[in-house]
Design an enzyme around this catalytic site. Sequence first.
Site, mmCIF file in Angstrom:
data_model
loop_
_atom_site.group_PDB
_atom_site.id
_atom_site.type_symbol
_atom_site.label_atom_id
_atom_site.label_comp_id
_atom_site.label_asym_id
_atom_site.label_seq_id
_atom_site.Cartn_x
_atom_site.Cartn_y
_atom_site.Cartn_z
ATOM 1 N N HIS A 8 0.664 -0.685 0.161
ATOM 2 C CA HIS A 8 0.136 0.167 -0.290
ATOM 3 C C HIS A 8 1.231 1.110 0.131
ATOM 4 O O HIS A 8 0.311 1.789 -1.018
ATOM 5 C CB HIS A 8 -1.008 -0.030 1.333
ATOM 6 C CG HIS A 8 -2.081 -1.009 0.821
ATOM 7 N ND1 HIS A 8 -2.812 -1.955 2.070
ATOM 8 C CD2 HIS A 8 -2.229 -1.751 -0.090
ATOM 9 C CE1 HIS A 8 -3.759 -2.675 2.214
ATOM 10 N NE2 HIS A 8 -3.236 -2.845 0.146
ATOM 11 N N GLU B 227 -13.836 -9.268 -7.836
ATOM 12 C CA GLU B 227 -13.440 -9.882 -6.445
ATOM 13 C C GLU B 227 -14.392 -11.224 -7.432
ATOM 14 O O GLU B 227 -15.299 -11.554 -7.254
ATOM 15 C CB GLU B 227 -14.341 -10.229 -5.833
ATOM 16 C CG GLU B 227 -14.002 -10.748 -4.329
ATOM 17 C CD GLU B 227 -12.589 -10.856 -4.486
ATOM 18 O OE1 GLU B 227 -12.791 -12.382 -3.984
ATOM 19 O OE2 GLU B 227 -11.777 -10.829 -4.251
ATOM 20 N N ASP C 145 -13.465 -13.778 -11.917
ATOM 21 C CA ASP C 145 -11.730 -13.830 -12.085
ATOM 22 C C ASP C 145 -11.557 -12.483 -12.524
ATOM 23 O O ASP C 145 -11.384 -12.511 -13.859
ATOM 24 C CB ASP C 145 -11.817 -14.917 -12.794
ATOM 25 C CG ASP C 145 -10.553 -15.483 -13.066
ATOM 26 O OD1 ASP C 145 -10.236 -16.038 -12.148
ATOM 27 O OD2 ASP C 145 -9.792 -15.584 -13.809
ATOM 28 N N GLY C 146 -10.675 -12.601 -12.028
ATOM 29 C CA GLY C 146 -9.591 -11.273 -12.719
ATOM 30 C C GLY C 146 -8.629 -11.380 -13.278
ATOM 31 O O GLY C 146 -8.505 -10.768 -14.067
ATOM 32 N N ASP D 58 -3.002 -8.876 -7.581
ATOM 33 C CA ASP D 58 -2.853 -9.456 -6.929
ATOM 34 C C ASP D 58 -3.679 -10.312 -5.881
ATOM 35 O O ASP D 58 -3.851 -10.667 -5.009
ATOM 36 C CB ASP D 58 -3.597 -7.927 -5.217
ATOM 37 C CG ASP D 58 -2.446 -8.423 -3.941
ATOM 38 O OD1 ASP D 58 -2.407 -9.091 -3.181
ATOM 39 O OD2 ASP D 58 -3.137 -7.520 -2.735
#
Length: 287
Positions: free
Chosen positions: A18, A117, A142-143, A168
Amino acid sequence: MNYRHAFHAGNHADVLKHVALLALCDALTTKPAPLFALDSHAGRGLYALDGNSAMRTGEAEGGIGRLLAEAPKHPAITRYLAAIKACRAAHGPASYPGSPWLLAQALREQDRIAACELQPEEAAQLKSNFADDPRVAVHARDGYAAIKALLPPRIGATRFNRGLVLIDPPYEAQLEEFDSAIGALREALTRWPQATCALWYPIKLRRSLQPFYRRAAALPAKSSLVAELLVRADDSPLRMNGSGLLLLNPPWQLDQTLAAVLPLLARALGESPAASARVEWLVTEGR
């Protein structure tokens, strides 16, 4: 997939991720043209560090807890802690922002965010968290597949020539996850060559990552940078000793920012004298 980020929110990996994400956003927004950000594994976007999941592991105490107690002096850390303060002012004193919240906080009115997500409960909470923000589109999908569907980005009449792809994943498949991630990065750069891409990865045994580094250097990016933060020695396969970010086509001077801030984070969050930081180019533009 059983992974829930609520157990790990605010840990040392989140701090690295972050701090770097906000530095990326701040560098990208120096130009007025609109940006598009794709967050492939967005989670719910907002977490409660006093909830059962976070309290069960206590990982946040070794991450954001330590940093809040005694923060090193650096603009990138100050920026990150200001975002935490803003999140807590809006959502309560134990809240912690995930990457979608930080993207929404750092980007501008003309920018757009796609947050993906796959888990239904997490996706529903993500959608609820951003119901009032028209810049954020939540995709319950699905990303990795979303990279094919959403890139190159175009919304209405707007074509986005610049932006960020953040990957990520949970790494439930351990090292096999790198196969999917490298393939997704290649797909993203093929569809949107000018994108800045960021892939987060865990570090247990660093030597086991050598094939990943070689494959990352072969991706069709003009430049490739790794930034790593270890809180203990990287010689135990039993737990996450640190983590890293692979940054493809990073903004100008981001390497200098990370090279200055990561050693400060290693000293602040380190759990042994072997804590360390590394910022290294795999490929530099023109090679």
